[in-house]
Design a protein around this motif. Structure first.
Motif, short mmCIF file in Angstrom:
data_model
loop_
_atom_site.label_atom_id
_atom_site.label_comp_id
_atom_site.label_asym_id
_atom_site.label_seq_id
_atom_site.Cartn_x
_atom_site.Cartn_y
_atom_site.Cartn_z
N MET A 77 -9.15 -21.67 18.69
CA MET A 77 -10.19 -20.64 18.74
C MET A 77 -11.48 -21.17 19.34
O MET A 77 -11.80 -22.35 19.25
N LEU A 78 -12.21 -20.26 19.95
CA LEU A 78 -13.52 -20.58 20.51
C LEU A 78 -14.54 -20.60 19.37
O LEU A 78 -14.51 -19.74 18.49
N ILE B 26 -3.96 -6.50 23.21
CA ILE B 26 -5.34 -6.97 23.22
C ILE B 26 -5.40 -8.43 23.69
O ILE B 26 -4.42 -9.17 23.57
N TRP B 27 -6.53 -8.81 24.23
CA TRP B 27 -6.74 -10.15 24.78
C TRP B 27 -7.52 -11.06 23.85
O TRP B 27 -7.50 -12.28 24.01
N ASP B 28 -8.26 -10.48 22.91
CA ASP B 28 -9.14 -11.27 22.05
C ASP B 28 -8.98 -10.85 20.60
O ASP B 28 -8.89 -9.65 20.31
N LEU B 29 -8.98 -11.83 19.72
CA LEU B 29 -8.89 -11.57 18.28
C LEU B 29 -9.99 -12.33 17.55
O LEU B 29 -10.06 -13.57 17.65
N PRO B 30 -10.86 -11.63 16.84
CA PRO B 30 -11.82 -12.33 16.00
C PRO B 30 -11.07 -13.11 14.92
O PRO B 30 -10.09 -12.62 14.34
N LEU C 183 -10.20 -15.94 19.13
CA LEU C 183 -8.98 -16.37 19.80
C LEU C 183 -8.83 -15.56 21.08
O LEU C 183 -8.74 -14.33 21.03
N HIS C 184 -8.88 -16.24 22.21
CA HIS C 184 -8.77 -15.60 23.52
C HIS C 184 -7.38 -15.91 24.08
O HIS C 184 -6.92 -17.05 24.00
N LEU C 185 -6.72 -14.91 24.61
CA LEU C 185 -5.34 -15.05 25.07
C LEU C 185 -5.16 -16.18 26.08
O LEU C 185 -4.19 -16.93 26.00
N HIS C 186 -6.09 -16.34 27.02
CA HIS C 186 -5.93 -17.39 28.03
C HIS C 186 -5.86 -18.77 27.39
O HIS C 186 -4.97 -19.57 27.73
N GLN C 187 -6.77 -19.06 26.48
CA GLN C 187 -6.76 -20.38 25.83
C GLN C 187 -5.49 -20.56 24.99
O GLN C 187 -4.92 -21.63 24.93
#
Length: 135
Positions: A11-12, A107-111, A123-127
């Motif tokens: 996660m970022l 979705i591409w992003d999950l808090p 959590l970003h899909l690309h990472q």
């Protein structure tokens, strides 16, 4: 595939994506989204609890739905147009499960929130995919 990786491993952190106060105006949230180059802003209260999210898609739908001038929209409170019950994941959830959830929900992003609902990351899909593929 790395099935033992957890969301917290990928996660970022909070300073790498838009996190805005529920007191922000729509314009301020859009500025943060632009500055971080993400299509999402997580909306939190003063204690860091996740209250909702605002996405590029929300802005698109808002523009089509509202018959207000742009300048009038920009001074609306961000919470007026946020998704108030977003899909979230825990830091301890396996990354593979989170990616499956992203696929199911399109979705591409999950808090990422802790047990108290406090935002701890994104959590970003690309990472996630890069990590799972080892690239």
């Amino acid at each position: 595939m790395k099935s033992n990786v957890l969301n917290q491993d990928v996660m970022l952190p909070l300073d790498r994506f838009p996190v805005v106060s529920s007191k922000f105006y729509l314009k301020q949230a859009l500025e943060e989204m632009t500055r971080h180059t993400f299509g999402i802003a997580c909306v939190t209260d003063e204690g860091g609890k996740l209250l909702g999210i605002f996405t590029d898609g929300d802005m698109r739908r808002l523009t089509l739905r509202q018959q207000k001038p742009w300048s009038a929209l920009f001074v609306d409170d961000i919470m007026d147009h946020s998704t108030k019950n977003p899909v979230t994941v825990s830091p301890e959830m396996p990354l593979v499960e989170a990616v499956k959830l992203m696929e199911q929900k399109h979705i591409w992003d999950l808090p990422v929130v802790d047990a108290d609902g406090k935002l701890v990351g994104l959590l970003h899909l690309h990472q996630a995919i890069k990590h799972l593929l080892g690239i």
